[in-house]
Write an enzyme that holds these catalytic residues in place. Structure first.
Site, PDB file in Angstrom:
ATOM      1  N   HIS A 126      -7.589  -5.065  10.170  1.00  0.00           N
ATOM      2  CA  HIS A 126      -7.263  -4.807   8.769  1.00  0.00           C
ATOM      3  C   HIS A 126      -5.936  -5.457   8.374  1.00  0.00           C
ATOM      4  O   HIS A 126      -5.039  -5.613   9.185  1.00  0.00           O
ATOM      5  CB  HIS A 126      -7.247  -3.297   8.468  1.00  0.00           C
ATOM      6  N   ASP A 133       0.820  -1.203   0.000  1.00  0.00           N
ATOM      7  CA  ASP A 133       0.000   0.000   0.000  1.00  0.00           C
ATOM      8  C   ASP A 133       0.860   1.262   0.000  1.00  0.00           C
ATOM      9  O   ASP A 133       2.086   1.204   0.130  1.00  0.00           O
ATOM     10  CB  ASP A 133      -0.938   0.007   1.215  1.00  0.00           C
ATOM     11  N   GLU A 144      -9.753  -1.850   5.390  1.00  0.00           N
ATOM     12  CA  GLU A 144     -10.436  -1.605   6.651  1.00  0.00           C
ATOM     13  C   GLU A 144     -11.685  -2.496   6.754  1.00  0.00           C
ATOM     14  O   GLU A 144     -12.123  -3.102   5.767  1.00  0.00           O
ATOM     15  CB  GLU A 144     -10.843  -0.129   6.741  1.00  0.00           C
ATOM     16  N   ASN A 204      -7.872  -3.324  14.456  1.00  0.00           N
ATOM     17  CA  ASN A 204      -9.259  -3.492  14.014  1.00  0.00           C
ATOM     18  C   ASN A 204      -9.405  -4.625  13.001  1.00  0.00           C
ATOM     19  O   ASN A 204     -10.448  -4.782  12.383  1.00  0.00           O
ATOM     20  CB  ASN A 204      -9.819  -2.188  13.444  1.00  0.00           C
TER      21      ASN A 204
END
Length: 261
Positions: free
Chosen positions: A138, A67, A143, A136
């Site tokens: 990811h 990314d 996400e 979380n």
């Protein structure tokens, strides 16, 4: 998934590095998927030791980063182009021309994202993909509620992700709001996945990804769909795993012909 629980973060880095090194040793021209953030730093440190000892070479390998932030200057020290160059390309001896990072500065971001997927396919696909996992759940910057079929694309970073990454910047306001990330569908096409996690802050995410239901709410659970995923965690990150004793037993009794270190 193969779940490997180790006593310390240093051991996590060593064993995960051994897995990646085994792939590159067998195929020197391997395509390696590169993650950033704190989780894989131990991997890269151990791989550097192996390179310096002459145990493995990345000179003929190729790399694709997971990314990149959108809009951040290329020369910014926290652009992932800079991080990959500093933490991976230089210490591991990659040929810089054979390592690619998503173009978060492109005039046409949607086209650049599609072109990135096409470049991975043209290279023959990723042989081994390094992954971390966010608190979380990811992976990459996919996400919660990301589609399991998603491709490289633009995503809005969750507030919790921006807050977690603020430690790399002068302030939260400096953390970009958007990113370009390989999609879950792109990641799942890699031939092997190696996910690492360390520390108690990752325990809930690891447990949900490994033992929870398959759910887009926990993007890391997509690894349950992969035929060759290895998850390497320390004791703190393994704290929420209900079958932790079984994973330890399985690793301790792994046949020699299956071992990579």
């Amino acid at each position: 998934m193969e779940i490997i629980i180790l006593p310390t973060p240093a051991e996590v880095g060593r064993v995960a590095a051994a897995k990646i090194a085994s792939v590159v040793a067998e195929k020197p021209s391997a395509v390696v998927g590169l993650a950033t953030g704190s989780s894989p730093q131990g991997i890269y440190a151990d791989l550097r030791r192996r390179v310096e000892a002459g145990e493995v070479s990345f000179a003929a390998a190729r790399g694709f980063a997971l990314d990149e932030y959108v809009g951040i200057p290329l020369e910014h020290p926290e652009s992932y182009a800079s991080v990959i160059q500093r933490d991976v390309v230089e210490p591991l001896g990659f040929d810089p021309s054979r390592v690619r990072v998503p173009d978060g500065r492109a005039g046409d971001l949607a086209f650049a994202a599609k072109e990135y997927d096409a470049a991975i396919r043209a290279a023959g696909g990723v042989d081994v993909q390094v992954l971390g996992i966010g608190a979380n759940g990811h992976i990459g910057f996919n996400e919660p509620t990301s589609s399991f079929a998603s491709r490289t694309r633009i995503k809005t970073l969750a507030p919790s992700t921006r807050e977690a990454n603020a430690r790399f910047f002068d302030s939260l306001d400096d953390v970009p709001t958007h990113c370009m990330t390989q999609g879950l569908g792109t990641i799942l096409e890699a031939r092997e996945l190696v996910l690492v996690a360390q520390g108690s802050a990752k325990a809930d995410a690891v447990a949900a990804a490994v033992e929870g239901p398959l759910s887009s709410f926990v993007p890391g659970s997509a690894l349950q769909l992969h035929e060759h995923a290895t998850v390497v965690v320390d004791e703190e990150a393994a704290a929420g795993l209900r079958l932790a004793d079984y994973y330890r037993y399985t690793y301790a009794n792994k046949p020699e012909w299956q071992r990579f270190e």
